[in-house]
Design a protein around this motif. Structure first.
Motif, PDB file in Angstrom:
ATOM      1  N   TYR A  53       0.833  -1.196   0.000  1.00  0.00           N
ATOM      2  CA  TYR A  53       0.000   0.000   0.000  1.00  0.00           C
ATOM      3  C   TYR A  53       0.871   1.250   0.000  1.00  0.00           C
ATOM      4  CZ  TYR A  53      -4.221  -2.706   1.127  1.00  0.00           C
ATOM      5  OH  TYR A  53      -5.270  -3.574   1.089  1.00  0.00           O
ATOM      6  N   LYS A  54       0.433   2.266  -0.743  1.00  0.00           N
ATOM      7  CA  LYS A  54       1.032   3.592  -0.606  1.00  0.00           C
ATOM      8  C   LYS A  54       0.414   4.229   0.627  1.00  0.00           C
ATOM      9  CE  LYS A  54       1.939   7.976  -2.971  1.00  0.00           C
ATOM     10  NZ  LYS A  54       1.758   8.790  -4.209  1.00  0.00           N
ATOM     11  N   ASP A  57       4.514   7.482   3.185  1.00  0.00           N
ATOM     12  CA  ASP A  57       5.086   7.967   1.931  1.00  0.00           C
ATOM     13  C   ASP A  57       4.825   9.455   1.732  1.00  0.00           C
ATOM     14  OD1 ASP A  57       6.071   5.407   0.962  1.00  0.00           O
ATOM     15  OD2 ASP A  57       3.972   4.853   0.689  1.00  0.00           O
ATOM     16  N   ASP A  92      -5.666  10.431  -5.626  1.00  0.00           N
ATOM     17  CA  ASP A  92      -4.369   9.906  -6.064  1.00  0.00           C
ATOM     18  C   ASP A  92      -4.604   8.613  -6.851  1.00  0.00           C
ATOM     19  OD1 ASP A  92      -1.788   8.636  -6.155  1.00  0.00           O
ATOM     20  OD2 ASP A  92      -1.159   9.929  -4.513  1.00  0.00           O
ATOM     21  N   ASP A  93      -3.828   8.426  -7.923  1.00  0.00           N
ATOM     22  CA  ASP A  93      -4.060   7.268  -8.778  1.00  0.00           C
ATOM     23  C   ASP A  93      -3.360   6.001  -8.302  1.00  0.00           C
ATOM     24  OD1 ASP A  93      -1.458   7.943  -9.312  1.00  0.00           O
ATOM     25  OD2 ASP A  93      -1.746   8.351 -11.455  1.00  0.00           O
ATOM     26  N   ALA A  94      -2.768   6.035  -7.093  1.00  0.00           N
ATOM     27  CA  ALA A  94      -2.174   4.812  -6.555  1.00  0.00           C
ATOM     28  C   ALA A  94      -3.263   3.758  -6.381  1.00  0.00           C
ATOM     29  CB  ALA A  94      -1.501   5.099  -5.216  1.00  0.00           C
ATOM     30  N   LYS A 153      -4.078   2.178  -1.375  1.00  0.00           N
ATOM     31  CA  LYS A 153      -3.774   3.321  -0.500  1.00  0.00           C
ATOM     32  C   LYS A 153      -4.165   2.988   0.939  1.00  0.00           C
ATOM     33  CE  LYS A 153      -6.240   6.376  -2.903  1.00  0.00           C
ATOM     34  NZ  LYS A 153      -6.533   5.948  -4.273  1.00  0.00           N
TER      35      LYS A 153
END
Length: 587
Positions: free
Chosen positions: A320-321, A346, A376-378, A381
């Motif tokens: 995960y970010k 992060d 955010d396109d991560a 998350k």
């Protein structure tokens, strides 16, 4: 023609007006910002008082060298003006008092991030404001004139000023504290509101806390990863949110049966929520509680937060970010551990850079960064949102439109007229906290996520609640249930629930300590690893009820089993059983 000598003019008595102009000139560089803080109700009176007192120290060189008054005032005033621009400008932009937290954010950001941070709220009217601020200093300087005193009187007055502004606070702080370091910190706290000390003290504190944080981060980097970590959801997109509240006692939430409607928004969402009603915190203090809540530490292993992975480490290892959005103070001695947790993420969003905790700061500030992170396109998350919640001083925690509770209606009969304003302001803070938490849930739901949101508070707070209606705050040595009873709420998205259908109805009343949160979180997230103990997961079929240990784990014999206490709703006048001490730690 003879050369004229520079003879001091003869004056009858003391030129009090001249002294007044001198003082006003030097007060200006600290006083304007502190006055704005007072007029806007941003913080308490102590900063204004300390800045006023400390302004007197700059009169000393002018009294000792009256022939150079104008030049000394110009040099000192110019330096003070330059130093004061940081606090004055920061207040104009952010409406907050300058602190070492600002230095931390600027120094720990790259040039682009720092520029964005400063320019985010910059407006055209600030240039005239800076010009007017400088013009005011110049006009005051023009009024400064020499004040001639007999030499012994000037020396005596200078020593008296030095004693009142610097000497007495220093002696008092160093004499009342056991160590030099504690005395120095107390003395610095007295200096910090005034120019130029907010820069000098702020930078020293920043360096000190940075060193402590870096040592903790270096230790965290050496911790081995979890063994045999597996994710039941594979690598599918997911967004998981942990919302950490502050000082919120669930007994003051209508969601948990409180007679005043302090959580109307969450009440409306109740059918979508899993509301656990028997969760307590191990400790009534933020840092000490979160050292356990966010790690594998607990009351029997309180130092394990230094040697085991944190929840941030777990989620990063799971792919995960990670993000940390906080409205808590950024960088103080007490909050170094919080800053350490945040730096493990992060990305960080630091929203509260006030010098003092008892300053006006609203949790609604977290909503925009939260929306930004959701966008955010991560694909995977993990988001931590740390609120200021219902922390003292309660009247600073909510905007005027949330001041709904103003009289005795709905309050217990035991609440006195003197206690009522504080009692009501806490309920108003709970009301605003309800708005913020429900808004986070709604904004999260609007993104149609695959994931869940878990909200809990770090600890509770006693605000004239039974069984000791005279108690305000938290005291581990004299515990009452409101200090420990916390909300614990889970919202599952439809996608997440469809992928792993689970009903928690049978688990909602389980006795549970938030010190074991990391096990519950891993269970909810579908993570497994060798260090996981399913019996410590609130939602596991393997759950095992344990004594709910509260108290200082550094004094094991004084630990109390909270399950022996029977909390009662606020407003009830039934006496409560006192806690009994555990003599051992055996489970």
């Amino acid at each position: 023609m003879g050369i004229a000598k520079n003879v001091a003019p003869t004056r009858k008595g003391i030129d009090w007006a001249g002294l007044g102009w001198m003082f006003l000139f030097f007060w200006y560089f600290s006083g304007v910002t502190q006055l704005l803080i007072q007029l806007t109700g941003t913080a308490g009176f102590s900063g204004f008082r300390q800045a006023f007192i400390l302004s007197g120290v700059w009169l000393i060189p002018l009294l000792l060298l009256p022939a150079y008054t104008r030049r000394l005032a110009a040099v000192l005033g110019g330096l003070l003006w330059l130093c004061s621009l940081s606090s004055f400008g920061y207040f104009l932009i952010y409406g907050q008092e300058f602190s070492q937290s600002v230095i931390f954010i600027l120094f720990e950001s790259n040039v682009a991030e720092g520029s964005e941070y400063l320019a985010q709220y910059f407006a055209w009217w600030m240039l005239p404001a800076f010009f007017a601020y400088g013009l005011g200093a110049w006009l005051l300087w023009r009024q400064v004139r020499p004040v001639y005193l007999p030499r012994p009187v000037a020396v005596f007055a200078s020593l008296l000023l030095l004693a009142c502004t610097i000497g007495y606070p220093a002696v008092r702080q160093f004499s009342k504290n056991d160590t030099f370091q504690a005395g120095l910190e107390g003395f610095e706290q007295r200096l910090e509101p005034a120019t130029p000390w907010q820069l000098v003290v702020g930078y020293r504190q920043y360096r000190q806390q940075l060193d402590s944080m870096q040592a903790l981060l270096a230790g965290n980097a050496k911790i081995p990863p979890l063994r045999n970590l597996k994710d039941a959801h594979g690598e599918q997109p997911a967004t998981l949110v942990l919302v950490i509240g502050e000082s919120t006692n669930r007994q003051r939430m209508s969601l948990y049966g409180y007679p005043r409607q302090t959580t109307p928004e969450l009440d409306q969402l109740r059918d979508q929520l899993q509301v656990f009603d028997n969760v307590v915190t191990p400790r009534p203090y933020t840092i000490e509680a979160l050292q356990q809540v966010l790690t594998f530490a607990d009351q029997e292993h309180p130092d394990a937060y230094l040697t085991t992975p944190s929840l941030l480490n777990v989620m990063k290892q799971a792919g995960y970010k990670t993000y940390w959005i906080t409205n808590q103070q950024t960088m103080t001695k007490r909050n170094t551990m919080l800053a350490t947790f945040s730096q493990q993420a992060d990305e960080q969003f630091y929203l509260n850079n006030n010098r003092a905790q008892n300053a006006r700061q609203y949790d609604g500030d977290v909503l925009d960064p939260f929306a930004k992170v959701l966008a955010d396109d991560a694909p995977r998350k993990f988001i931590v949102v740390h609120l200021l919640g219902t922390h003292m001083s309660y009247q600073y925690r909510y905007p005027q439109e949330f001041e709904r509770f103003t009289d005795h209606q709905g309050a217990p009969a035991s609440v006195t007229d003197d206690q009522l304003p504080t009692y009501n302001s806490y309920d108003n803070a709970v009301l605003y906290n309800d708005f913020v938490v429900s808004s986070l849930i709604k904004r999260f739901a609007a993104t149609d996520p695959n994931g869940f949101l878990l909200y809990l508070s770090d600890h509770g707070e006693a605000v004239f609640d039974a069984p000791r209606p005279q108690v305000l705050g938290r005291n581990e040595g004299a515990p009452t249930s409101p200090m420990y009873t916390i909300p614990f709420i889970v919202w599952n998205s439809p996608k997440w629930q469809a992928a792993q259908p689970r009903s928690f109805d049978a688990q909602l009343g389980r006795p549970y300590s938030s010190s074991n949160l990391i096990h519950t979180w891993a269970d909810l997230a579908g993570l497994s690893f060798d260090e996981l103990d399913p019996s410590k997961s609130l939602v596991s079929a393997a759950f095992k009820a344990r004594p709910l240990l509260i108290g200082n784990p550094q004094q094991p014999k004084s630990l109390i089993d909270f399950s022996l206490i029977k909390p009662k709703p606020a407003g009830s006048e039934i006496a409560q059983q006192a806690p009994r001490q555990r003599s051992t730690l055996s489970l």
